[in-house]
Scaffold this motif. Structure first.
Motif, PDB file in Angstrom:
ATOM      1  N   VAL A  27       1.344  -5.143  -5.451  1.00 66.00           N
ATOM      2  CA  VAL A  27       1.227  -4.997  -6.900  1.00 66.00           C
ATOM      3  C   VAL A  27       1.596  -3.598  -7.376  1.00 66.00           C
ATOM      4  N   PHE A  28       1.172  -2.574  -6.651  1.00 69.86           N
ATOM      5  CA  PHE A  28       1.394  -1.191  -7.084  1.00 69.86           C
ATOM      6  C   PHE A  28       2.447  -0.479  -6.244  1.00 69.86           C
ATOM      7  N   LYS A  29       3.421  -1.216  -5.773  1.00 68.72           N
ATOM      8  CA  LYS A  29       4.414  -0.727  -4.820  1.00 68.72           C
ATOM      9  C   LYS A  29       5.066   0.600  -5.208  1.00 68.72           C
ATOM     10  N   ASN A  30       5.478   0.764  -6.424  1.00 69.19           N
ATOM     11  CA  ASN A  30       6.215   1.966  -6.823  1.00 69.19           C
ATOM     12  C   ASN A  30       5.402   2.940  -7.668  1.00 69.19           C
ATOM     13  N   ILE A  50      -1.486   5.286  -8.634  1.00 66.12           N
ATOM     14  CA  ILE A  50      -2.350   4.111  -8.766  1.00 66.12           C
ATOM     15  C   ILE A  50      -2.557   3.447  -7.408  1.00 66.12           C
ATOM     16  N   LEU A  51      -1.524   3.403  -6.599  1.00 71.23           N
ATOM     17  CA  LEU A  51      -1.625   2.839  -5.248  1.00 71.23           C
ATOM     18  C   LEU A  51      -2.670   3.586  -4.432  1.00 71.23           C
ATOM     19  N   LYS A  52      -2.607   4.895  -4.487  1.00 70.97           N
ATOM     20  CA  LYS A  52      -3.564   5.717  -3.735  1.00 70.97           C
ATOM     21  C   LYS A  52      -4.988   5.524  -4.275  1.00 70.97           C
ATOM     22  N   ALA A  53      -5.128   5.492  -5.597  1.00 67.80           N
ATOM     23  CA  ALA A  53      -6.452   5.316  -6.204  1.00 67.80           C
ATOM     24  C   ALA A  53      -7.041   3.941  -5.860  1.00 67.80           C
ATOM     25  N   ALA A  54      -6.217   2.916  -5.869  1.00 62.26           N
ATOM     26  CA  ALA A  54      -6.700   1.573  -5.540  1.00 62.26           C
ATOM     27  C   ALA A  54      -7.138   1.491  -4.080  1.00 62.26           C
ATOM     28  N   LYS A  55      -6.369   2.084  -3.188  1.00 62.70           N
ATOM     29  CA  LYS A  55      -6.748   2.092  -1.768  1.00 62.70           C
ATOM     30  C   LYS A  55      -8.043   2.856  -1.556  1.00 62.70           C
ATOM     31  N   THR A  56      -8.189   3.974  -2.240  1.00 61.33           N
ATOM     32  CA  THR A  56      -9.411   4.765  -2.137  1.00 61.33           C
ATOM     33  C   THR A  56     -10.610   3.968  -2.629  1.00 61.33           C
ATOM     34  N   GLN A  57     -10.439   3.268  -3.737  1.00 63.39           N
ATOM     35  CA  GLN A  57     -11.523   2.457  -4.301  1.00 63.39           C
ATOM     36  C   GLN A  57     -11.939   1.351  -3.333  1.00 63.39           C
ATOM     37  N   ILE A  58     -10.980   0.670  -2.737  1.00 66.04           N
ATOM     38  CA  ILE A  58     -11.289  -0.406  -1.783  1.00 66.04           C
ATOM     39  C   ILE A  58     -12.023   0.172  -0.573  1.00 66.04           C
ATOM     40  N   LYS A  59     -11.552   1.303  -0.059  1.00 68.27           N
ATOM     41  CA  LYS A  59     -12.205   1.923   1.102  1.00 68.27           C
ATOM     42  C   LYS A  59     -13.636   2.333   0.779  1.00 68.27           C
ATOM     43  N   GLN A  60     -13.854   2.888  -0.404  1.00 68.85           N
ATOM     44  CA  GLN A  60     -15.199   3.293  -0.806  1.00 68.85           C
ATOM     45  C   GLN A  60     -16.138   2.093  -0.868  1.00 68.85           C
TER      46      GLN A  60
END
Length: 119
Positions: free
Chosen positions: A19-22, A26-36
Motif C-alpha cells: 500500500v505504501f510502496k513509494n 509513511i511506510l516507515k511510520a506504519a512499520k514502526t506502529q505495527i512493531k510497537q
C-alpha cells in the motif's frame, strides 16, 4: 510469538509494503506502529486476548490492502492513483439503487422511516 502471530505480522508487513510502496515516511511510520503493537501485545497470556489481537491485525492488513490507494501528485496538478491487484473495486450497482427512503433527511429527502415515526 506463535506461528499464527508470525503469520499475521508477516501479512501486515506485506500489506504495508504494498500500500505504501513509494511513500517512505509513511511506510516507515506504519512499520514502526505495527512493531510497537506487536511488542505491546507480546506480554499477553490470555488465549482470548491473543486471538483477538491477531484477528485485529489480520483485519487491519485486509483493510489496508482492500481500501487504501496511494495517490501521486503529477506536475499538471492532478493525482494519479496507484491501484494494485488487491484493491477492492466496486461496480457502483449499490450506488444506483435508491436508499433515500431509509437514510432520512441527510440524504436530501425525508425518509419513510422518519415519517412513520412521527405518526
Amino acid at each position: 510469538m506463535s506461528a499464527t502471530t508470525k503469520q499475521a505480522y508477516k501479512q501486515a508487513l506485506k500489506s504495508i509494503n504494498t500500500v505504501f510502496k513509494n511513500d517512505f515516511p509513511i511506510l516507515k511510520a506504519a512499520k514502526t506502529q505495527i512493531k510497537q503493537e506487536i511488542f505491546k501485545n507480546s506480554k499477553l497470556t490470555n488465549t482470548e486476548e491473543i486471538t483477538e489481537s491477531i484477528k485485529k491485525l489480520d483485519e487491519i492488513s485486509n483493510f489496508l490492502l482492500s481500501n487504501l490507494v496511494q495517490g501521486e501528485l503529477k506536475t499538471n496538478g492532478k493525482y494519479f492513483l496507484n491501484f494494485h491487484d488487491k484493491t477492492e473495486l466496486g461496480d457502483n450497482e449499490s450506488i444506483k439503487t435508491n436508499h433515500t427512503s431509509k437514510m432520512g433527511s441527510l440524504s436530501g429527502s425525508k425518509g419513510t422511516s422518519i415519517r412513520s415515526s412521527k405518526k
